[in-house]
Design a protein around this motif. Structure first.
Motif, PDB file in Angstrom:
ATOM      1  N   ILE A   1     -10.846  -9.676  -6.345  1.00 27.10           N
ATOM      2  CA  ILE A   1     -11.989 -10.419  -5.788  1.00 27.10           C
ATOM      3  C   ILE A   1     -13.256  -9.795  -6.358  1.00 27.10           C
ATOM      4  O   ILE A   1     -13.505  -8.605  -6.152  1.00 27.10           O
ATOM      5  N   GLU A   2     -14.000 -10.593  -7.115  1.00 28.78           N
ATOM      6  CA  GLU A   2     -15.299 -10.162  -7.651  1.00 28.78           C
ATOM      7  C   GLU A   2     -15.216  -8.846  -8.403  1.00 28.78           C
ATOM      8  O   GLU A   2     -15.959  -7.900  -8.131  1.00 28.78           O
ATOM      9  N   ASP A   3     -14.278  -8.785  -9.332  1.00 28.35           N
ATOM     10  CA  ASP A   3     -14.176  -7.636 -10.246  1.00 28.35           C
ATOM     11  C   ASP A   3     -13.599  -6.370  -9.618  1.00 28.35           C
ATOM     12  O   ASP A   3     -13.590  -5.327 -10.255  1.00 28.35           O
ATOM     13  N   TYR A   4     -13.191  -6.424  -8.347  1.00 33.45           N
ATOM     14  CA  TYR A   4     -12.596  -5.247  -7.724  1.00 33.45           C
ATOM     15  C   TYR A   4     -11.218  -5.597  -7.183  1.00 33.45           C
ATOM     16  O   TYR A   4     -10.953  -6.727  -6.807  1.00 33.45           O
ATOM     17  N   ILE A   5     -10.361  -4.584  -7.158  1.00 34.53           N
ATOM     18  CA  ILE A   5      -9.008  -4.773  -6.656  1.00 34.53           C
ATOM     19  C   ILE A   5      -9.024  -4.564  -5.149  1.00 34.53           C
ATOM     20  O   ILE A   5      -9.586  -3.571  -4.654  1.00 34.53           O
ATOM     21  N   HIS A   6      -8.435  -5.488  -4.434  1.00 26.00           N
ATOM     22  CA  HIS A   6      -8.277  -5.345  -2.986  1.00 26.00           C
ATOM     23  C   HIS A   6      -6.806  -5.104  -2.707  1.00 26.00           C
ATOM     24  O   HIS A   6      -5.963  -5.934  -3.052  1.00 26.00           O
ATOM     25  N   LYS A   7      -6.516  -3.953  -2.098  1.00 26.51           N
ATOM     26  CA  LYS A   7      -5.124  -3.647  -1.748  1.00 26.51           C
ATOM     27  C   LYS A   7      -4.966  -3.978  -0.270  1.00 26.51           C
ATOM     28  O   LYS A   7      -5.558  -3.314   0.590  1.00 26.51           O
ATOM     29  N   ILE A   8      -4.165  -4.977  -0.004  1.00 25.31           N
ATOM     30  CA  ILE A   8      -4.010  -5.453   1.373  1.00 25.31           C
ATOM     31  C   ILE A   8      -2.683  -4.941   1.903  1.00 25.31           C
ATOM     32  O   ILE A   8      -1.631  -5.138   1.275  1.00 25.31           O
ATOM     33  N   ALA A   9      -2.730  -4.289   3.059  1.00 24.76           N
ATOM     34  CA  ALA A   9      -1.508  -3.733   3.653  1.00 24.76           C
ATOM     35  C   ALA A   9      -0.637  -4.852   4.205  1.00 24.76           C
ATOM     36  O   ALA A   9      -1.136  -5.826   4.775  1.00 24.76           O
ATOM     37  N   LEU A  10       0.674  -4.693   4.015  1.00 18.90           N
ATOM     38  CA  LEU A  10       1.618  -5.679   4.539  1.00 18.90           C
ATOM     39  C   LEU A  10       2.380  -5.158   5.744  1.00 18.90           C
ATOM     40  O   LEU A  10       3.093  -5.910   6.398  1.00 18.90           O
ATOM     41  N   ASP A  11       2.291  -3.857   5.968  1.00 23.11           N
ATOM     42  CA  ASP A  11       2.938  -3.264   7.138  1.00 23.11           C
ATOM     43  C   ASP A  11       2.225  -1.955   7.457  1.00 23.11           C
ATOM     44  O   ASP A  11       1.233  -1.605   6.828  1.00 23.11           O
ATOM     45  N   SER A  12       2.756  -1.256   8.454  1.00 20.84           N
ATOM     46  CA  SER A  12       2.057  -0.038   8.905  1.00 20.84           C
ATOM     47  C   SER A  12       2.054   1.029   7.827  1.00 20.84           C
ATOM     48  O   SER A  12       1.115   1.817   7.705  1.00 20.84           O
TER      49      SER A  12
ATOM     50  N   GLY B   1       2.522  -7.687  -6.128  1.00 15.16           N
ATOM     51  CA  GLY B   1       3.006  -7.388  -4.782  1.00 15.16           C
ATOM     52  C   GLY B   1       3.887  -6.154  -4.843  1.00 15.16           C
ATOM     53  O   GLY B   1       4.678  -5.999  -5.767  1.00 15.16           O
ATOM     54  N   GLY B   2       3.738  -5.253  -3.873  1.00 15.39           N
ATOM     55  CA  GLY B   2       4.531  -4.022  -3.856  1.00 15.39           C
ATOM     56  C   GLY B   2       5.375  -3.939  -2.599  1.00 15.39           C
ATOM     57  O   GLY B   2       5.537  -4.939  -1.880  1.00 15.39           O
ATOM     58  N   THR B   3       5.857  -2.732  -2.319  1.00 17.98           N
ATOM     59  CA  THR B   3       6.755  -2.543  -1.167  1.00 17.98           C
ATOM     60  C   THR B   3       6.004  -2.713   0.148  1.00 17.98           C
ATOM     61  O   THR B   3       6.478  -3.375   1.072  1.00 17.98           O
TER      62      THR B   3
ATOM     63  N   VAL C   1      -5.139   6.763 -15.707  1.00 18.95           N
ATOM     64  CA  VAL C   1      -5.286   6.987 -14.270  1.00 18.95           C
ATOM     65  C   VAL C   1      -4.039   6.517 -13.545  1.00 18.95           C
ATOM     66  O   VAL C   1      -3.287   5.681 -14.053  1.00 18.95           O
ATOM     67  N   ILE C   2      -3.845   7.062 -12.356  1.00 14.09           N
ATOM     68  CA  ILE C   2      -2.736   6.636 -11.509  1.00 14.09           C
ATOM     69  C   ILE C   2      -3.247   5.511 -10.628  1.00 14.09           C
ATOM     70  O   ILE C   2      -4.304   5.636  -9.993  1.00 14.09           O
ATOM     71  N   LEU C   3      -2.494   4.425 -10.611  1.00 16.53           N
ATOM     72  CA  LEU C   3      -2.952   3.267  -9.849  1.00 16.53           C
ATOM     73  C   LEU C   3      -2.557   3.350  -8.384  1.00 16.53           C
ATOM     74  O   LEU C   3      -3.334   3.037  -7.501  1.00 16.53           O
ATOM     75  N   ASP C   4      -1.318   3.753  -8.171  1.00 18.56           N
ATOM     76  CA  ASP C   4      -0.766   3.737  -6.820  1.00 18.56           C
ATOM     77  C   ASP C   4      -0.531   5.169  -6.378  1.00 18.56           C
ATOM     78  O   ASP C   4       0.437   5.802  -6.787  1.00 18.56           O
ATOM     79  N   TYR C   5      -1.406   5.692  -5.584  1.00 20.18           N
ATOM     80  CA  TYR C   5      -1.283   7.085  -5.150  1.00 20.18           C
ATOM     81  C   TYR C   5      -1.283   7.196  -3.636  1.00 20.18           C
ATOM     82  O   TYR C   5      -1.826   8.148  -3.070  1.00 20.18           O
ATOM     83  N   GLY C   6      -0.655   6.218  -3.014  1.00 18.87           N
ATOM     84  CA  GLY C   6      -0.489   6.277  -1.570  1.00 18.87           C
ATOM     85  C   GLY C   6       0.384   7.454  -1.142  1.00 18.87           C
ATOM     86  O   GLY C   6       0.314   7.941  -0.024  1.00 18.87           O
ATOM     87  N   TYR C   7       1.202   7.933  -2.101  1.00 21.24           N
ATOM     88  CA  TYR C   7       2.066   9.075  -1.822  1.00 21.24           C
ATOM     89  C   TYR C   7       1.573  10.333  -2.514  1.00 21.24           C
ATOM     90  O   TYR C   7       2.358  11.080  -3.105  1.00 21.24           O
TER      91      TYR C   7
ATOM     92  N   THR D   1      10.045 -11.800   7.471  1.00 22.76           N
ATOM     93  CA  THR D   1      11.014 -10.702   7.381  1.00 22.76           C
ATOM     94  C   THR D   1      11.012  -9.989   6.034  1.00 22.76           C
ATOM     95  O   THR D   1      11.576  -8.920   5.893  1.00 22.76           O
ATOM     96  N   ASN D   2      10.424 -10.612   5.040  1.00 22.21           N
ATOM     97  CA  ASN D   2      10.367  -9.899   3.751  1.00 22.21           C
ATOM     98  C   ASN D   2       8.978 -10.002   3.143  1.00 22.21           C
ATOM     99  O   ASN D   2       8.124 -10.764   3.601  1.00 22.21           O
ATOM    100  N   ASN D   3       8.780  -9.211   2.108  1.00 25.26           N
ATOM    101  CA  ASN D   3       7.444  -9.100   1.509  1.00 25.26           C
ATOM    102  C   ASN D   3       6.963 -10.405   0.904  1.00 25.26           C
ATOM    103  O   ASN D   3       5.776 -10.740   0.994  1.00 25.26           O
TER     104      ASN D   3
END
Lengths: 251, 329
Positions: free
Chosen positions: A66-77, A57-59, A163-169, A34-36
């Motif tokens: 992993i191996e020098d690269y950032i993996h952004k894993i989705a937690l919801d839609s 962890g984000g919203t 640089v901007i890290l989080d630009y999902g918006y 139920t929560n992140n």
């Protein structure tokens, strides 16, 4: 100089088996989580046999190394939507955003940059302001502002580029939509790039609302505006409850 | 690289190309082992916990030790870094987050202990490749400009043939030893110093001065010619031109290098020698020009004298000699 690639690498296909991805998909859709924090723990447990270092962890997403690269894993839609958005805008928004190399929606692989501290963020205000002014011409962004709390959304490369890290918006702008709902005046960013302000009536607008309007069918929006103007002509007071609502009070 | 194939098309990934190394194959890790490289790639850029930071720095410093050994020393390794000729994986050097707790470590110099212990960690922090040889304090016998030219040529040919960066270090060793043998002849000051050193060795020995030591001293003196007559300022005649001995040595070395296929041109010579060579070439040019003019005058004279029948006086004399022998004159 850019090197010509003969065969692109799909690192997601190299690292994650089908079972791993199916497991992540299950975690996203699991109603008992139920929560992140619960989802993050579940993901880390699921990936424990890979060489994974938890970063943050984000919203809607979490990041691991992993191996020098950032993996952004989705937690919801919404996380999946943000992942695709970053992947699609990454090339056009260079060099102001981190590079998103690969995506399947569930996972984004991006470059790993240095995090900026609050002090560095404050010191680099003018530089960041210039960057946001440049971006604002073609992009609409949310949660990317000069407010001190947003320093976590910025980083810098080894060569010093911020640089901007989080630009999902971060969305390509539709300038036809950038009008005030109340009076039709032009919208402009405030000094902190936090909200949009009408140049006529000084009403403040949340960029998220503008984004939602952009996503609506353009015809619908123009139709609504015409109807609103017609009502005003007949002397009806329009109660503005937000862009999706047009309630009426009065005659 | 092995890739999983997914039945579910929703899992298939799409890629962007930014022209960097994302799509390149992994670097060769057999020399150190994949496990070590995997651990290094998991190092974060910033640590909150001092213990984790120490672990990361220890791992990095151990790896750098191996790299430096592979390249033949700290100086070599730093030079190869500057020239972007290190093919092996270079780790990120993390920082310790400046929290209240960590401030004591940062200000108490515990962090500096890690970064200062091996100053190559600073060198790895992605320095821009603008090479200034004087800044690197490299003790090479030939001029820094010449060395720069040599390295650029080697780098271009090495890159073209895809040879590993570590071989460049071995090549530099070979050239350096060649130059050291040829050029590093002791000056008067160095000779005096060397003699003093030997005397000191003899005087400070409280024990018996063994045969081994005496023989070692003998060969040392012989190799370094401290009793010899070598004087770098001595004027000598080299191939018909007068030079100082040191200048002649440099020119001879350059010619010998050219014979074995390393042609660095005039830039490899020291400034003084270059000036001398240019002056001599200019003078020779004048002399050659004068000779050419005289030769031309001689030819023109013969033509006028003999109405164009004879090119040289020798040919005229020969023919006259023939006639005389045949009794025609």
């Amino acid at each position: 100089m850019a090197k010509e690639i003969t065969k692109p690498r799909h690192r997601i296909h190299e690292i994650y088996s089908q079972e791993k991805l199916e497991g992540l998909w299950k975690i996203i859709r699991n109603p008992t989580l139920t929560n992140n924090d619960m989802r993050i723990d579940a993901v880390l447990d699921h990936l424990k046999d890979l060489d994974v270092t938890f970063i943050a962890g984000g919203t809607n997403r979490m990041t691991v190394l992993i191996e020098d690269y950032i993996h952004k894993i989705a937690l919801d839609s919404r996380g999946i939507r943000d992942n695709w958005n970053e992947f699609n805008t990454s090339i056009d928004a260079q060099p102001y955003v981190t590079k998103t190399y690969e995506s399947n929606g569930l996972i984004d692989i991006a470059e790993y940059v240095n995090l900026i501290s609050r002090e560095e963020f404050v010191d680099s205000q003018e530089h960041i302001r210039a960057m946001l002014e440049y971006l604002a011409e073609d992009w609409l962004f949310c949660d990317i502002s000069l407010k001190a709390k947003n320093f976590v959304n910025f980083g810098h490369r080894d060569n010093g580029d911020i640089v901007i890290l989080d630009y999902g918006y971060l969305y390509p702008i539709d300038k036809k939509i950038m009008h005030c709902v109340s009076c039709g005046g032009q919208l402009k960013w405030d000094s902190q790039f936090f909200r949009l302000v009408c140049t006529k009536c000084r009403e403040k607008h949340d960029p998220i609302d503008i984004r939602d309007r952009m996503w609506k069918d353009e015809n619908d929006f123009e139709k609504e505006l015409e109807q609103k103007k017609a009502r005003e002509k007949r002397g009806l007071v329009v109660l503005n409850l937000g862009p999706k609502w047009n309630g009426k009070v009065g005659k | 690289m092995q890739e999983y194939v997914y039945d579910n098309p929703q899992f298939v990934s799409y890629v962007n190309d930014f022209g960097d190394e994302y799509h390149e194959p992994d670097k060769d890790e057999t020399w150190i082992g994949k496990d070590v490289i995997s651990q290094l790639k998991q190092i974060k850029r910033r640590y909150r916990d001092f213990g984790e930071y120490c672990d990361a720095m220890n791992l990095i410093n151990r790896y750098i030790d191996e790299l430096v050994y592979r390249y033949g020393g700290k100086k070599r390794f730093k030079l190869m870094l500057q020239l972007e000729m290190v093919d092996e994986y270079l780790p990120i050097i993390p920082v310790l987050k400046r929290t209240k707790v960590n401030r004591q470590y940062i200000e108490g110099k515990a962090v500096r202990e890690y970064t200062d212990r091996f100053d190559c960690t600073e060198a790895i922090k992605r320095i821009k490749p603008t090479v200034k040889f004087d800044d690197l304090e490299i003790d090479y016998s030939f001029s820094s400009k010449g060395f720069g030219v040599l390295l650029n040529k080697m780098r271009d040919s090495m890159k073209a043939t895809n040879l590993a960066g570590q071989y460049v270090a071995a090549e530099i060793d070979a050239i350096e030893s060649f130059y050291k043998k040829r050029l590093k002849m002791p000056t008067k000051k160095a000779k005096k110093k060397a003699k003093k050193k030997i005397l000191e060795r003899r005087m400070t020995k409280t024990d018996y001065y063994t045969m081994d030591d005496r023989i070692a001293d003998y060969y040392w003196r012989k190799d370094n010619d401290i009793d010899g007559d070598y004087d770098p300022e001595e004027v000598i005649n080299y191939k018909g031109t007068t030079y100082r001995r040191s200048e002649a040595d440099e020119i001879e070395t350059a010619e010998e290098l050219k014979e074995i296929g390393i042609d660095l041109g005039i830039r490899q010579l020291s400034k003084r020698t270059r000036k001398v060579v240019k002056r001599k070439n200019k003078k020779n040019k004048k002399v050659m020009k004068k000779k050419k003019k005289e030769e031309k005058l001689r030819k023109d004279y013969m033509k006028k004298f003999s109405d164009g029948r004879y090119e040289t006086f020798r040919s005229f004399r020969k023919e006259v000699g023939d006639w005389m022998s045949r009794g025609k004159i």
